[in-house]
Design an enzyme around this catalytic site. Structure first.
Site, short mmCIF file in Angstrom:
data_model
loop_
_atom_site.label_atom_id
_atom_site.label_comp_id
_atom_site.label_asym_id
_atom_site.label_seq_id
_atom_site.Cartn_x
_atom_site.Cartn_y
_atom_site.Cartn_z
N TYR A 1 42.77 38.28 37.42
CA TYR A 1 43.00 39.68 37.08
C TYR A 1 41.69 40.42 37.27
O TYR A 1 40.74 40.21 36.51
CB TYR A 1 43.51 39.79 35.64
CG TYR A 1 43.90 41.18 35.21
CD1 TYR A 1 44.12 42.22 36.11
CD2 TYR A 1 44.10 41.46 33.86
CE1 TYR A 1 44.49 43.48 35.69
CE2 TYR A 1 44.46 42.72 33.42
CZ TYR A 1 44.67 43.73 34.35
OH TYR A 1 45.03 44.99 33.92
N LYS B 1 45.83 39.66 40.61
CA LYS B 1 46.35 40.96 40.18
C LYS B 1 45.22 41.95 40.35
O LYS B 1 44.20 41.88 39.65
CB LYS B 1 46.82 40.92 38.72
CG LYS B 1 47.29 42.27 38.21
CD LYS B 1 47.59 42.24 36.72
CE LYS B 1 47.93 43.64 36.19
NZ LYS B 1 48.15 43.65 34.72
#
Length: 312
Positions: free
Chosen positions: A151, A179
């Site tokens: 992330y 992500k």
């Protein structure tokens, strides 16, 4: 874990496999008025999302108020949601901390609770070197046998994954996706060209742009409201029909505005879901503060204008 899907359209031969599905929402954690995690409400919400376009869910992430929920609560949530929808959707659990040992424990606990994958954020607040970011991430990835989605969200962490760090991490067998909430679509496209990492848009405003540049899918907040539309967006891009994809994306703009426009997606998501009858209340834990009556009316008006809430 449900089988990963791969796009079949010859229009997008360069799109990587989808190790976590294509449409995921970073799900809120419903809470009772007393502030306890409402596992039953979470199961109902997860089921609704999977019934409406989702083939994956992220639990215990930022939108799930992970900084203020605790290990047993996180584990109970994962276990219940996996039992309810784990045969139809990939369940990804947050394992993010700026304390590496804590992040490792979170990963181990998520795996024990039945999660299918992990979401690992770059260490926040401490501002480590890139070597520190690399070692932290590898330590978490090595803690379990689960696949890992990185992330990258420098707006929250300050530290961004450098291109060289992503290249090193891409060599790890279990680090398979990113992500991306950097806002830098071009940098993501370059990393996709260099590595086999599957990218997921982490910013609803850029979902179409990321998908058009080869992203495997989205990790959304607006998906709480528009899961079917997100699935239609992915299908249109897969088919190479960017005109249709643009039309679907434009149709979602009001939902993106209401959830993401205030800068506090947790509060807005819970408020919208309460108004739609999908969770029983909008309780959050400090330092978040639930929407006051004025903000509730702002959200209600936006949902009405978007056609998401029936006029009464």
């Amino acid at each position: 874990m449900p089988a990963a899907t791969t796009p079949t359209s010859p229009a997008r031969p360069s799109v990587p496999a989808r190790p976590f599905g294509a449409v995921l929402t970073a799900m809120v954690t419903p809470m009772t008025v007393a502030g306890e995690v409402d596992v039953d409400a979470a199961v109902r919400l997860a089921t609704h999302l999977v019934d409406h376009g989702h083939d994956g869910l992220v639990l215990n992430g930022t939108t799930g108020e992970s900084p203020t929920t605790h290990a047993p609560e996180k584990a109970d949530l994962i276990t219940a949601v996996v039992a309810a929808v784990g045969d139809r959707a990939v369940i990804v659990a947050g394992a993010g901390s700026n304390d590496t040992k804590h992040a490792v424990r979170m990963a181990e606990q998520a795996a024990a609770a039945g999660a299918h994958g992990l979401l690992v954020v770059s260490p926040y607040y401490s501002r480590p070197s890139q070597e520190g970011v690399y070692r932290h991430t590898v330590a978490v990835a090595d803690a379990t046998g689960l696949p890992v989605m990185l992330y990258d969200v420098p707006g929250r962490t300050v530290v961004r994954y450098a291109p060289e760090t992503l290249d090193r991490l891409a060599a790890h067998d279990r680090i398979v996706a990113v992500k991306d909430a950097t806002g830098d679509v071009f940098a993501a496209a370059r990393t996709m060209a260099r590595t086999d990492l599957a990218f997921y848009s982490g910013d609803d405003a850029l979902n179409l742009a990321f998908l058009a540049h080869g992203a495997a899918g989205v990790v959304s907040m607006a998906g709480h409201l528009v899961g079917d539309e997100l699935a239609a967006l992915v299908r249109a891009v897969d088919a190479g029909d960017l005109v249709a994809a643009r039309a679907v994306f434009v149709s979602m703009l009001p939902a993106i505005d209401v959830i993401c426009g205030s800068g506090n997606g947790v509060v807005r998501s819970k408020t919208a879901l309460e108004l739609l009858g999908l969770i029983p209340g909008r309780t959050v834990r400090l330092p978040h503060v639930e929407a006051d009556p004025d903000e509730v009316e702002v959200v209600r008006a936006a949902l009405l204008a978007a056609g998401l809430l029936p006029a009464t």
